[in-house]
Enzyme design. Structure first.
Site, PDB file in Angstrom:
ATOM      1  N   GLU A  70       0.812  -1.219   0.000  1.00  0.00           N
ATOM      2  CA  GLU A  70       0.000   0.000   0.000  1.00  0.00           C
ATOM      3  C   GLU A  70       0.844   1.267   0.000  1.00  0.00           C
ATOM      4  O   GLU A  70       0.471   2.277   0.596  1.00  0.00           O
ATOM      5  CB  GLU A  70      -1.014   0.003   1.161  1.00  0.00           C
ATOM      6  CG  GLU A  70      -2.129  -1.010   0.954  1.00  0.00           C
ATOM      7  CD  GLU A  70      -3.395  -0.719   1.757  1.00  0.00           C
ATOM      8  OE1 GLU A  70      -3.452   0.320   2.455  1.00  0.00           O
ATOM      9  OE2 GLU A  70      -4.328  -1.530   1.680  1.00  0.00           O
ATOM     10  N   HIS A 103      -1.930  -1.923  10.303  1.00  0.00           N
ATOM     11  CA  HIS A 103      -1.372  -3.275  10.332  1.00  0.00           C
ATOM     12  C   HIS A 103      -0.138  -3.299  11.223  1.00  0.00           C
ATOM     13  O   HIS A 103       0.575  -2.286  11.341  1.00  0.00           O
ATOM     14  CB  HIS A 103      -0.942  -3.732   8.933  1.00  0.00           C
ATOM     15  CG  HIS A 103      -2.067  -4.119   8.036  1.00  0.00           C
ATOM     16  ND1 HIS A 103      -2.257  -5.401   7.570  1.00  0.00           N
ATOM     17  CD2 HIS A 103      -3.073  -3.383   7.502  1.00  0.00           C
ATOM     18  CE1 HIS A 103      -3.319  -5.441   6.788  1.00  0.00           C
ATOM     19  NE2 HIS A 103      -3.836  -4.224   6.730  1.00  0.00           N
TER      20      HIS A 103
END
Length: 512
Positions: free
Chosen positions: A227, A494
């Site tokens: 990402e 995360h």
């Protein structure tokens, strides 16, 4: 011929692409600012205290931005039609090579002698989207986070590790050089490694070979991020990591009309930094993206790196990095992507391996977007990939090892005090109650939360798996450390994941 840095074969094409992007930027910036008007939970708390009229200011700002965005669209449409055909000439990645101050020469790599060598890998989803999109995950300040994450990784990369980095071989086809000269691992390999990872050796410190840690493990050889969609964020990471990692692949992915995959306006988000020279690169775009994922060029990045040489034979390693389909209910899409990934990884190795090559490691890592505890992920949990690659956290389908925790945060809770710093998040996630509150819980087949699930320590979406190549002079691999890392508290939704592997000849393993 070395690996060129620009994804375009000529400066002229690169200049045309830069001009088209510049023409598209006003519309991109205005749309990003409109989407960024939504507030994170931290911003709501902050502005409600300091500015009671913040909501009115947000509406007024939106009323100014929207007409400007609409006025920019005709010009951007022309720029888009100019930009689109240029993407057919673009190689699907950019490469940054930073020459090392003290390059190593052509010394032999002692991997095949003595106690072998240790390699360290990091993987993490850092949610570096344009700010307006990042806020859908309750994260803002994308440019600040990119700079901060780069600085954190750079400091960790220069830290001390009790098992030193391995040496690389001499000159190669890309004109790149290896890492620092090899030094032997100071810690003897022990058969207690597998026992401790299975939960039987539950001591503290160095004796326990899994950890929840508030700091990135030092001197990682390879960093694979997911990402990193925002190009300015990507450039910031390159600046921070370039002095430590001489070889960086970024802006990975196809743009424009990508065959069966359709129109792609975002790249794959993959970013790979390596201390070791890159010999070969291949990228494939998944053709089956759906919904919001269909506009991102998610796929598989496969890389061959040179670790050294032995008596004229190359010693190489393989890394396969990916970010798979996100919507929870699309299990079959992810299964198909894993099947393609396995095929592409093998095809890449078949094409890039030379006779006599010694394969030290073969890694498959990234955000796979499914876990090993949710009822809704049963299809993915039984995929053939787990019979090819070894997941050091897994016992079997629906069963992880007892020390495993999730890597996906409950995104609405990421600014709460118990998880607001690396140290406090570490303390919190070491407790069962903390994991239940601040990690995302298991899901059903339709993606809804599963309130009846028990025994799940959060959704582990982030993986680093490995496999051995017995034909490579009978090398053997042992796991030295598995790390769940809280260093990016409030900077990502995360937890990064780390794996340290020890590679040595089978004869040495038997003696240990």
């Amino acid at each position: 011929m070395g690996l060129r840095e620009s994804p375009y074969s000529s400066r002229f094409l690169g200049a045309l692409n830069s001009g088209a992007r510049a023409a598209l930027f006003p519309s991109y910036w205005l749309l990003n600012q409109l989407l960024a008007l939504q507030t994170t939970t931290a911003e709501k708390r902050q502005w409600h205290k300091r500015c009671p009229t913040f909501a009115l200011w947000t509406v007024a700002k939106g009323l100014l931005l929207l007409p400007a965005f609409l006025l920019s669209l005709p010009f951007s449409l022309v720029a888009f039609l100019f930009w689109l055909p240029l993407q057919a000439a673009r190689r699907p990645f950019a490469y940054q090579h930073t020459p090392e101050r003290a390059p190593s020469g052509g010394e032999e790599c002692p991997l095949l002698e003595g106690q072998g060598h240790t390699f360290s890998f990091l993987s993490g989803n850092v949610c570096l989207l344009p700010e307006g999109l990042a806020k859908f995950s309750n994260l803002g300040r994308s440019q600040w986070r990119a700079k901060h994450i780069g600085q954190i990784l750079a400091r960790a990369a220069t830290g001390h590790r009790h098992c030193s980095r391995n040496g690389s071989g001499g000159p190669n086809g890309y004109g790149a050089t290896g890492a620092s000269p090899p030094r032997p691992c100071q810690r003897p390999l022990s058969t207690t490694i597998e026992m401790e990872l299975d939960g039987e050796g539950d001591g503290a410190g160095e004796g326990r070979l899994w950890e929840v840690t508030a700091r990135f493990p030092p001197q990682a050889d390879f960093v694979c991020l997911q990402e990193v969609f925002d190009l300015r964020a990507s450039a910031s990471l390159c600046r921070s990591l370039g002095p430590i990692y001489p070889h960086i692949l970024y802006d990975v992915g196809s743009y424009g009309l990508a065959g069966r995959a359709g129109l792609k306006v975002f790249n794959s988000g993959l970013f790979l930094a390596s201390r070791h020279p890159i010999l070969a690169v291949q990228y494939h775009c998944y053709p089956n993206g759906k919904g919001e994922d269909a506009f991102a060029a998610k796929g598989l990045l496969s890389v061959q790196v040179q670790l050294g040489s032995s008596h004229g034979q190359r010693i190489v390693g393989y890394l396969n990095c990916t970010h798979m389909h996100a919507p929870e209910a699309d299990a079959q899409v992810r299964c198909d992507q894993m099947t393609l990934g396995l095929m592409w990884a093998q095809q890449f190795q078949d094409a890039s391996t030379q006779p006599g090559d010694i394969v030290a490691f073969d890694i498959y890592c990234g955000d796979l977007n499914f876990d090993n505890c949710s009822e809704g992920d049963e299809l993915e949990q039984s995929h053939d990939i787990f019979s090819v690659y070894t997941d050091p956290c897994r016992v079997g389908p629906r069963e992880d090892k007892p020390w495993v925790i999730g890597t996906l945060m409950a995104y609405l809770e990421i600014y709460e005090e118990p998880v607001s710093t690396p140290e406090s998040m570490k303390r919190t996630l070491e407790q069962p109650d903390g994991r239940r509150k601040f990690l995302a819980g298991p899901v059903l087949a339709d993606g809804r939360p599963d309130p009846s699930a028990t025994g799940c320590e959060g959704r582990r979406l982030d993986y680093i798996m490995y496999r051995e190549h017995p034909g490579s002079l009978d090398l053997r691999t042992a796991v030295e450390k598995v790390s769940f890392i809280t260093h990016l508290a409030t900077c990502s939704d995360h937890l990064p994941f780390g794996l340290r592997l020890h590679v040595a000849p089978a004869a040495h393993m038997d003696e240990a």
